[in-house]
Design a protein around this motif. Sequence first.
Motif, PDB file in Angstrom:
ATOM      1  N   LYS A 252      -5.539  -0.088  -2.424  1.00  0.00           N
ATOM      2  CA  LYS A 252      -4.383   0.775  -2.660  1.00  0.00           C
ATOM      3  C   LYS A 252      -3.092   0.010  -2.357  1.00  0.00           C
ATOM      4  O   LYS A 252      -3.094  -0.976  -1.621  1.00  0.00           O
TER       5      LYS A 252
ATOM      6  N   ALA B 232      -0.055   5.530  -0.076  1.00  0.00           N
ATOM      7  CA  ALA B 232      -0.764   4.415  -0.691  1.00  0.00           C
ATOM      8  C   ALA B 232      -1.621   4.955  -1.821  1.00  0.00           C
ATOM      9  O   ALA B 232      -2.376   5.913  -1.630  1.00  0.00           O
ATOM     10  N   LEU B 233      -1.501   4.353  -2.993  1.00  0.00           N
ATOM     11  CA  LEU B 233      -2.192   4.839  -4.183  1.00  0.00           C
ATOM     12  C   LEU B 233      -3.030   3.732  -4.809  1.00  0.00           C
ATOM     13  O   LEU B 233      -2.590   2.580  -4.895  1.00  0.00           O
ATOM     14  N   SER B 234      -4.208   4.096  -5.272  1.00  0.00           N
ATOM     15  CA  SER B 234      -5.023   3.161  -6.039  1.00  0.00           C
ATOM     16  C   SER B 234      -4.416   3.006  -7.433  1.00  0.00           C
ATOM     17  O   SER B 234      -3.547   3.792  -7.849  1.00  0.00           O
TER      18      SER B 234
ATOM     19  N   GLU C 228      -5.009   6.149  -9.334  1.00  0.00           N
ATOM     20  CA  GLU C 228      -4.109   7.232  -8.929  1.00  0.00           C
ATOM     21  C   GLU C 228      -2.713   7.021  -9.492  1.00  0.00           C
ATOM     22  O   GLU C 228      -2.048   7.978  -9.922  1.00  0.00           O
TER      23      GLU C 228
ATOM     24  N   THR D  32      -4.201  -6.805  -3.520  1.00  0.00           N
ATOM     25  CA  THR D  32      -4.383  -5.362  -3.369  1.00  0.00           C
ATOM     26  C   THR D  32      -5.833  -5.040  -3.038  1.00  0.00           C
ATOM     27  O   THR D  32      -6.122  -4.232  -2.133  1.00  0.00           O
TER      28      THR D  32
ATOM     29  N   GLY E 243      -1.768  -1.953   1.398  1.00  0.00           N
ATOM     30  CA  GLY E 243      -2.118  -0.542   1.403  1.00  0.00           C
ATOM     31  C   GLY E 243      -1.763   0.229   2.663  1.00  0.00           C
ATOM     32  O   GLY E 243      -2.075   1.417   2.778  1.00  0.00           O
TER      33      GLY E 243
END
Length: 298
Positions: free
Chosen positions: A175, A209-211, A214, A261, A267
């Motif tokens: 993320k 925090a985004l993947s 997402e 990442t 993340g």
Amino acid sequence: MSTTLLVTGASGQLGQRVLHHLLDTLKVEPRRIVATSRKPQSLAALAERGVTVRAADFEDAASLTAAFAGAHRALLISTDALDRPGRRLAQHRAALAAAEQAGVQHLVYTSMPNADKATVLIAPDHAGTEAALADSRLPGWTVLRNHWYFENLFMSLPAILGNGGQWFHATGAGKAANIARDDLARAAATVLARSEAGKTTYTLSGGEALSTAEQAALIAQAMGRPITAIPVPLEGLVQGMVGAGLPPPVAQVFASFDTNTADGHVGTVTGDYQRITGLAPQTFAAWLAAHREQLRPR
């Protein structure tokens, strides 16, 4: 006596926003500000407001010495010299030497998260600069470990949309706690303008925090266009970028951001931005809504 504040890279996008926040958000008197650039002619509007404009070429030590003269606090915005290994680190070391010679009392540097252990290929430049700063004779410094900009989408999203919304990535389950460039500029301006002393490191992240998947879902919702995050092996990602016209060394650098990442180095959400500014960082969804038209294909 008023403290003189110096900003390098003032003609760049981050530098321009730092100057905006110094002048218009924090209401710093223009006569206290020195803005430097390789292209000082591009800073005419700042000069008209009363800001001192100076030429500064990171390949020319004499120009740096003249540029830093009389500055009490300085913001060193990391340069974009990535064309050959070690060039950017050499430029930063030259700037630190000029700051020492000029008697700068506090220097603020824009670094990256986990510079000392990150696996992105630009990390050694930042880690080396942080080490040089720690070894310097400067009385005080602040390292701002800036997370990646939301604005990087301006470069990558057109290609994704042009490819049917397919976002090929090698980030795995990693993320990213990305943040708006304007927020980073506000934080840098705030640290530069205040009387903070000592030696401090902050990590400036967004609030979540985004993947990649997402992020893709939020972009699709904001744009009204389907976007699908498609995981691929790292080598496949490199080959795809080379096939799109990037030189292999450049493609490897860009692909290493995905590796970084995946390895978990970008993340972590911190509260440092709010500690500095007293504000919450913009959310990704809010930033997308504000920049929807700019993100649309032309």
